[in-house]
Structures are given as C-alpha cells and as structure tokens.
Design a protein around this motif. Structure first.
Motif, PDB file in Angstrom:
ATOM      1  N   ARG A  34       0.741  -1.110   0.101  1.00 45.99           N
ATOM      2  CA  ARG A  34      -0.042  -0.043  -0.053  1.00 45.99           C
ATOM      3  C   ARG A  34       0.896   1.163  -0.010  1.00 45.99           C
ATOM      4  NH1 ARG A  34      -3.379  -0.450   4.914  1.00 45.99           N
ATOM      5  NH2 ARG A  34      -2.912  -2.330   4.257  1.00 45.99           N
ATOM      6  N   ALA A  35       1.887   1.205   0.746  1.00 49.14           N
ATOM      7  CA  ALA A  35       2.937   2.434   0.978  1.00 49.14           C
ATOM      8  C   ALA A  35       3.517   2.674  -0.484  1.00 49.14           C
ATOM      9  CB  ALA A  35       3.845   2.206   1.964  1.00 49.14           C
ATOM     10  N   MET A  36       3.906   1.497  -1.236  1.00 47.85           N
ATOM     11  CA  MET A  36       4.418   1.673  -2.475  1.00 47.85           C
ATOM     12  C   MET A  36       3.663   1.834  -3.315  1.00 47.85           C
ATOM     13  SD  MET A  36       7.791   1.225  -2.067  1.00 47.85           S
ATOM     14  CE  MET A  36       8.094   1.236  -3.833  1.00 47.85           C
ATOM     15  N   GLY A  37       2.286   1.822  -3.318  1.00 49.34           N
ATOM     16  CA  GLY A  37       1.259   1.814  -4.454  1.00 49.34           C
ATOM     17  C   GLY A  37       1.481   0.880  -5.580  1.00 49.34           C
ATOM     18  N   VAL A  38       1.706  -0.235  -5.097  1.00 53.73           N
ATOM     19  CA  VAL A  38       1.670  -1.586  -5.834  1.00 53.73           C
ATOM     20  C   VAL A  38       0.817  -2.768  -5.160  1.00 53.73           C
ATOM     21  CG1 VAL A  38       3.959  -0.794  -6.816  1.00 53.73           C
ATOM     22  CG2 VAL A  38       3.713  -2.452  -4.796  1.00 53.73           C
ATOM     23  N   SER A  39       0.650  -3.789  -5.657  1.00 52.23           N
ATOM     24  CA  SER A  39      -0.231  -4.894  -5.521  1.00 52.23           C
ATOM     25  C   SER A  39       0.658  -5.857  -4.325  1.00 52.23           C
ATOM     26  CB  SER A  39      -0.653  -5.627  -6.358  1.00 52.23           C
ATOM     27  OG  SER A  39       0.195  -6.328  -7.331  1.00 52.23           O
ATOM     28  N   VAL A  40       0.133  -6.245  -3.746  1.00 53.79           N
ATOM     29  CA  VAL A  40       0.873  -7.327  -2.699  1.00 53.79           C
ATOM     30  C   VAL A  40       1.708  -8.478  -3.545  1.00 53.79           C
ATOM     31  CG1 VAL A  40       0.599  -9.333  -1.031  1.00 53.79           C
ATOM     32  CG2 VAL A  40      -0.694  -6.926  -0.749  1.00 53.79           C
ATOM     33  N   ALA A  41       0.957  -8.823  -4.886  1.00 50.75           N
ATOM     34  CA  ALA A  41       1.510  -9.680  -5.838  1.00 50.75           C
ATOM     35  C   ALA A  41       2.893  -9.225  -6.137  1.00 50.75           C
ATOM     36  CB  ALA A  41       0.508 -10.020  -7.033  1.00 50.75           C
ATOM     37  N   MET A  42       2.907  -7.755  -6.506  1.00 52.16           N
ATOM     38  CA  MET A  42       4.231  -7.315  -6.881  1.00 52.16           C
ATOM     39  C   MET A  42       5.271  -7.542  -5.873  1.00 52.16           C
ATOM     40  SD  MET A  42       6.021  -6.071  -9.275  1.00 52.16           S
ATOM     41  CE  MET A  42       4.969  -5.459 -10.572  1.00 52.16           C
ATOM     42  N   VAL A  43       4.768  -6.924  -4.627  1.00 51.10           N
ATOM     43  CA  VAL A  43       5.896  -7.233  -3.704  1.00 51.10           C
ATOM     44  C   VAL A  43       6.529  -8.773  -3.391  1.00 51.10           C
ATOM     45  CG1 VAL A  43       6.245  -7.344  -1.034  1.00 51.10           C
ATOM     46  CG2 VAL A  43       4.952  -5.385  -2.165  1.00 51.10           C
ATOM     47  N   MET A  44       5.608  -9.784  -3.563  1.00 53.00           N
ATOM     48  CA  MET A  44       5.908 -10.971  -3.838  1.00 53.00           C
ATOM     49  C   MET A  44       6.789 -11.414  -5.050  1.00 53.00           C
ATOM     50  SD  MET A  44       2.313 -12.454  -2.101  1.00 53.00           S
ATOM     51  CE  MET A  44       2.883 -14.274  -1.827  1.00 53.00           C
ATOM     52  N   GLU A  45       6.418 -10.770  -6.143  1.00 58.45           N
ATOM     53  CA  GLU A  45       7.589 -10.876  -7.518  1.00 58.45           C
ATOM     54  C   GLU A  45       9.009 -10.294  -6.882  1.00 58.45           C
ATOM     55  OE1 GLU A  45       6.673 -12.038 -10.748  1.00 58.45           O
ATOM     56  OE2 GLU A  45       5.128 -12.911  -9.534  1.00 58.45           O
ATOM     57  N   GLU A  57      11.154   3.190  -7.664  1.00 61.06           N
ATOM     58  CA  GLU A  57      10.611   2.253  -6.699  1.00 61.06           C
ATOM     59  C   GLU A  57      11.553   1.973  -5.479  1.00 61.06           C
ATOM     60  OE1 GLU A  57       7.473  -0.417  -9.426  1.00 61.06           O
ATOM     61  OE2 GLU A  57       9.619  -0.980  -9.317  1.00 61.06           O
ATOM     62  N   LEU A  58      12.932   2.076  -5.955  1.00 57.12           N
ATOM     63  CA  LEU A  58      13.884   1.792  -4.971  1.00 57.12           C
ATOM     64  C   LEU A  58      13.998   3.131  -4.166  1.00 57.12           C
ATOM     65  CD1 LEU A  58      16.568  -0.285  -6.618  1.00 57.12           C
ATOM     66  CD2 LEU A  58      15.313  -1.037  -4.830  1.00 57.12           C
ATOM     67  N   LYS A  59      13.952   4.159  -4.740  1.00 51.96           N
ATOM     68  CA  LYS A  59      13.948   5.400  -4.252  1.00 51.96           C
ATOM     69  C   LYS A  59      12.995   5.663  -3.224  1.00 51.96           C
ATOM     70  CE  LYS A  59      15.793   8.907  -6.430  1.00 51.96           C
ATOM     71  NZ  LYS A  59      16.379  10.053  -7.141  1.00 51.96           N
ATOM     72  N   LEU A  60      11.793   5.180  -3.521  1.00 55.92           N
ATOM     73  CA  LEU A  60      10.591   5.410  -2.580  1.00 55.92           C
ATOM     74  C   LEU A  60      10.657   4.521  -1.405  1.00 55.92           C
ATOM     75  CD1 LEU A  60       7.879   6.617  -1.746  1.00 55.92           C
ATOM     76  CD2 LEU A  60       6.856   4.969  -3.589  1.00 55.92           C
ATOM     77  N   MET A  61      11.351   3.502  -1.529  1.00 57.93           N
ATOM     78  CA  MET A  61      11.558   2.398  -0.623  1.00 57.93           C
ATOM     79  C   MET A  61      12.616   3.237   0.483  1.00 57.93           C
ATOM     80  SD  MET A  61      11.957  -1.350  -2.272  1.00 57.93           S
ATOM     81  CE  MET A  61      10.808  -1.601  -3.644  1.00 57.93           C
ATOM     82  N   ARG A  62      13.697   3.905  -0.092  1.00 61.65           N
ATOM     83  CA  ARG A  62      14.479   4.457   0.781  1.00 61.65           C
ATOM     84  C   ARG A  62      13.942   5.567   1.494  1.00 61.65           C
ATOM     85  NH1 ARG A  62      17.668   5.350  -4.367  1.00 61.65           N
ATOM     86  NH2 ARG A  62      18.547   3.220  -4.846  1.00 61.65           N
ATOM     87  N   LEU A  63      13.022   6.347   0.920  1.00 63.75           N
ATOM     88  CA  LEU A  63      12.460   7.490   1.721  1.00 63.75           C
ATOM     89  C   LEU A  63      11.358   6.784   2.758  1.00 63.75           C
ATOM     90  CD1 LEU A  63      11.470   9.607  -1.405  1.00 63.75           C
ATOM     91  CD2 LEU A  63      12.942  10.129   0.482  1.00 63.75           C
ATOM     92  N   ILE A  64      10.527   5.653   2.403  1.00 63.96           N
ATOM     93  CA  ILE A  64       9.860   4.907   3.566  1.00 63.96           C
ATOM     94  C   ILE A  64      10.719   4.848   4.444  1.00 63.96           C
ATOM     95  CG2 ILE A  64       8.367   3.187   3.882  1.00 63.96           C
ATOM     96  CD1 ILE A  64       7.274   3.411   0.777  1.00 63.96           C
ATOM     97  N   GLN A  65      11.630   4.110   4.274  1.00 63.75           N
ATOM     98  CA  GLN A  65      12.515   3.595   5.469  1.00 63.75           C
ATOM     99  C   GLN A  65      13.231   4.819   6.383  1.00 63.75           C
ATOM    100  OE1 GLN A  65      16.195   1.508   4.784  1.00 63.75           O
ATOM    101  NE2 GLN A  65      16.230   0.387   6.377  1.00 63.75           N
ATOM    102  N   ALA A  66      13.694   5.693   5.810  1.00 64.45           N
ATOM    103  CA  ALA A  66      14.209   6.915   6.400  1.00 64.45           C
ATOM    104  C   ALA A  66      13.002   7.777   7.138  1.00 64.45           C
ATOM    105  CB  ALA A  66      15.121   7.555   5.336  1.00 64.45           C
TER     106      ALA A  66
END
Length: 75
Positions: A34-45, A57-66
C-alpha cells in the motif's frame, strides 16, 4: 611517488537493496504494498526475485525506510 588508486563503484544489486529496505521498513507485506502503491503480488514478485524494482521504486523505498512519518502516511 605512486599514482592514485581508484576503486570502481559497483551498482547496488536491486534485489539485495530491496531486501534490506523491505526488512528495514518494519511494515507487513500488505502495508508495504500500500505504501509503495503496488499490489501485494508485485511485492511477492520482488521477494521471489522474478521482477526487480525500478530505480524510482527503490528511491521510494529508501524514503519510506528513512522517514517514519511518511511510512505512516502512506500505509
């Protein structure tokens, strides 16, 4: 006098960076999706290494973690 030494910077592996960022987020799979704006299936991929996250997407992940506040707002 010796010539200067140079080290080559290798690009981080998107899968290993994803794993590190995903674990560091502290979010459950559905919250992370949800935070990434993708499906659970995509996270599983990503987790199964069938698809690699894009640089954006990696940049958004860095922002979410930080940023815990951003994490809460997005999830």
């Amino acid at each position: 006098m010796y010539p200067p030494t140079y080290t080559l910077q290798t690009k981080p592996n998107p899968f290993s960076e994803f794993e590190r960022l995903r674990k560091g987020s502290g979010l459950k799979t559905d919250e992370f999706a949800r935070a990434m704006g993708v499906s659970v299936a995509m996270v599983m991929e990503w987790e199964s290494k069938r698809e690699k996250p894009t640089p954006a997407e990696l940049k958004l992940m860095r922002l979410i973690q930080a940023n815990p506040d951003l994490r809460k707002q997005l999830a």
